[in-house]
Structures are given as C-alpha cells and as structure tokens.
Design a protein around this motif. Structure first.
Motif, PDB file in Angstrom:
ATOM      1  N   LYS A  27       0.790  -1.234   0.000  1.00 16.68           N
ATOM      2  CA  LYS A  27       0.000   0.000   0.000  1.00 16.68           C
ATOM      3  C   LYS A  27       0.828   1.293   0.000  1.00 16.68           C
ATOM      4  CE  LYS A  27      -3.995  -2.141   2.184  1.00 16.68           C
ATOM      5  NZ  LYS A  27      -3.627  -3.503   1.925  1.00 16.68           N
ATOM      6  N   THR A  28       2.034   1.239   0.466  1.00 21.55           N
ATOM      7  CA  THR A  28       2.835   2.460   0.558  1.00 21.55           C
ATOM      8  C   THR A  28       3.845   2.610  -0.578  1.00 21.55           C
ATOM      9  OG1 THR A  28       4.445   1.395   2.002  1.00 21.55           O
ATOM     10  CG2 THR A  28       2.611   2.553   3.072  1.00 21.55           C
ATOM     11  N   SER A  29       3.898   1.628  -1.458  1.00 18.83           N
ATOM     12  CA  SER A  29       4.920   1.630  -2.505  1.00 18.83           C
ATOM     13  C   SER A  29       4.683   2.704  -3.556  1.00 18.83           C
ATOM     14  CB  SER A  29       4.984   0.264  -3.182  1.00 18.83           C
ATOM     15  OG  SER A  29       6.006   0.267  -4.155  1.00 18.83           O
ATOM     16  N   ARG A  30       5.778   3.298  -3.991  1.00 23.19           N
ATOM     17  CA  ARG A  30       5.793   4.264  -5.090  1.00 23.19           C
ATOM     18  C   ARG A  30       6.775   3.808  -6.174  1.00 23.19           C
ATOM     19  NH1 ARG A  30       5.341   7.178  -0.353  1.00 23.19           N
ATOM     20  NH2 ARG A  30       3.723   8.780  -0.326  1.00 23.19           N
ATOM     21  N   GLU A  31       7.173   2.536  -6.121  1.00 24.86           N
ATOM     22  CA  GLU A  31       8.185   2.016  -7.037  1.00 24.86           C
ATOM     23  C   GLU A  31       7.609   0.964  -7.968  1.00 24.86           C
ATOM     24  OE1 GLU A  31      11.572   0.692  -4.845  1.00 24.86           O
ATOM     25  OE2 GLU A  31      11.683   2.544  -3.682  1.00 24.86           O
ATOM     26  N   PHE A  32       7.822   1.185  -9.263  1.00 23.01           N
ATOM     27  CA  PHE A  32       7.285   0.309 -10.288  1.00 23.01           C
ATOM     28  C   PHE A  32       7.764  -1.132 -10.130  1.00 23.01           C
ATOM     29  CE2 PHE A  32       7.622  -1.812 -14.358  1.00 23.01           C
ATOM     30  CZ  PHE A  32       6.336  -1.680 -14.863  1.00 23.01           C
ATOM     31  N   ASP A  33       9.064  -1.323  -9.952  1.00 29.55           N
ATOM     32  CA  ASP A  33       9.619  -2.677  -9.953  1.00 29.55           C
ATOM     33  C   ASP A  33       9.027  -3.550  -8.853  1.00 29.55           C
ATOM     34  OD1 ASP A  33      11.197  -2.194 -12.169  1.00 29.55           O
ATOM     35  OD2 ASP A  33      12.929  -1.581 -10.978  1.00 29.55           O
ATOM     36  N   GLY A  34       8.937  -3.032  -7.650  1.00 26.74           N
ATOM     37  CA  GLY A  34       8.387  -3.819  -6.547  1.00 26.74           C
ATOM     38  C   GLY A  34       6.921  -4.161  -6.757  1.00 26.74           C
ATOM     39  N   LEU A  35       6.147  -3.197  -7.240  1.00 25.15           N
ATOM     40  CA  LEU A  35       4.733  -3.439  -7.498  1.00 25.15           C
ATOM     41  C   LEU A  35       4.553  -4.440  -8.641  1.00 25.15           C
ATOM     42  CD1 LEU A  35       3.414   0.205  -7.163  1.00 25.15           C
ATOM     43  CD2 LEU A  35       2.803  -1.727  -5.701  1.00 25.15           C
ATOM     44  N   SER A  36       5.328  -4.267  -9.693  1.00 24.64           N
ATOM     45  CA  SER A  36       5.248  -5.166 -10.836  1.00 24.64           C
ATOM     46  C   SER A  36       5.590  -6.596 -10.421  1.00 24.64           C
ATOM     47  CB  SER A  36       6.195  -4.687 -11.933  1.00 24.64           C
ATOM     48  OG  SER A  36       6.130  -5.535 -13.043  1.00 24.64           O
ATOM     49  N   ARG A  37       6.634  -6.745  -9.646  1.00 20.23           N
ATOM     50  CA  ARG A  37       7.035  -8.074  -9.172  1.00 20.23           C
ATOM     51  C   ARG A  37       5.931  -8.696  -8.319  1.00 20.23           C
ATOM     52  NH1 ARG A  37      11.063  -6.858  -5.938  1.00 20.23           N
ATOM     53  NH2 ARG A  37      12.104  -5.930  -7.713  1.00 20.23           N
ATOM     54  N   TYR A  38       5.348  -7.905  -7.432  1.00 19.93           N
ATOM     55  CA  TYR A  38       4.263  -8.402  -6.582  1.00 19.93           C
ATOM     56  C   TYR A  38       3.110  -8.920  -7.450  1.00 19.93           C
ATOM     57  CZ  TYR A  38       0.455  -8.633  -3.268  1.00 19.93           C
ATOM     58  OH  TYR A  38      -0.621  -9.086  -2.518  1.00 19.93           O
ATOM     59  N   LEU A  39       2.718  -8.140  -8.454  1.00 21.89           N
ATOM     60  CA  LEU A  39       1.591  -8.529  -9.300  1.00 21.89           C
ATOM     61  C   LEU A  39       1.914  -9.759 -10.144  1.00 21.89           C
ATOM     62  CD1 LEU A  39       0.368  -4.984 -10.293  1.00 21.89           C
ATOM     63  CD2 LEU A  39      -0.792  -6.609  -8.788  1.00 21.89           C
TER      64      LEU A  39
END
Length: 71
Positions: free
Chosen positions: A36-48
C-alpha cells in the motif's frame, strides 16, 4: 504529499464491473497483502507477477502506472 500508487488507484473503485481499472482497484483493495505504501514500479510489478490475479493483470497495471506518473 505524494500519493502511493495504491492511494492513486483507489480513485477507480466503484466503477462499472466492465471497467478494467475499476476491477483492478477493487481487487487491489481486497488484497490485504498489496504493498500500500509503494511508489516504485519494480516492486509493485514483481508483486503482481507473483500474485497472478486475473483481476489485476499486468497490462492494466502498466496503464494505471502511466497515469500515476503523469499526475
């Protein structure tokens, strides 16, 4: 204050069930593990990619991310 991607995408909740952005936002909201606090593409993309939820497809994430960056 800059919003996280999660905070940005929540604006799409409540839309039509045919709207892929609304479905993405609803699935994201219901996913208690979403970063919920992420502002970084790579971490969010990896999570998804690891989550592989049909209501949170990578293509929709990419479109929302572009809108998030442009805001």
């Amino acid at each position: 204050m800059n919003k996280s991607f999660y905070q940005f995408a929540l604006a799409y909740r409540g839309g039509s069930k045919r709207d892929p952005y609304a479905r993405f936002a609803e699935a994201m909201f219901n996913d208690h593990g979403f970063p919920k606090t992420s502002r970084e593409f790579d971490g969010l993309s990896r999570y998804l990619e690891e989550k592989a939820d049909a209501d949170m497809p990578a293509a929709v994430f990419d479109e929302l991310w572009r809108a998030y960056e442009e805001r």
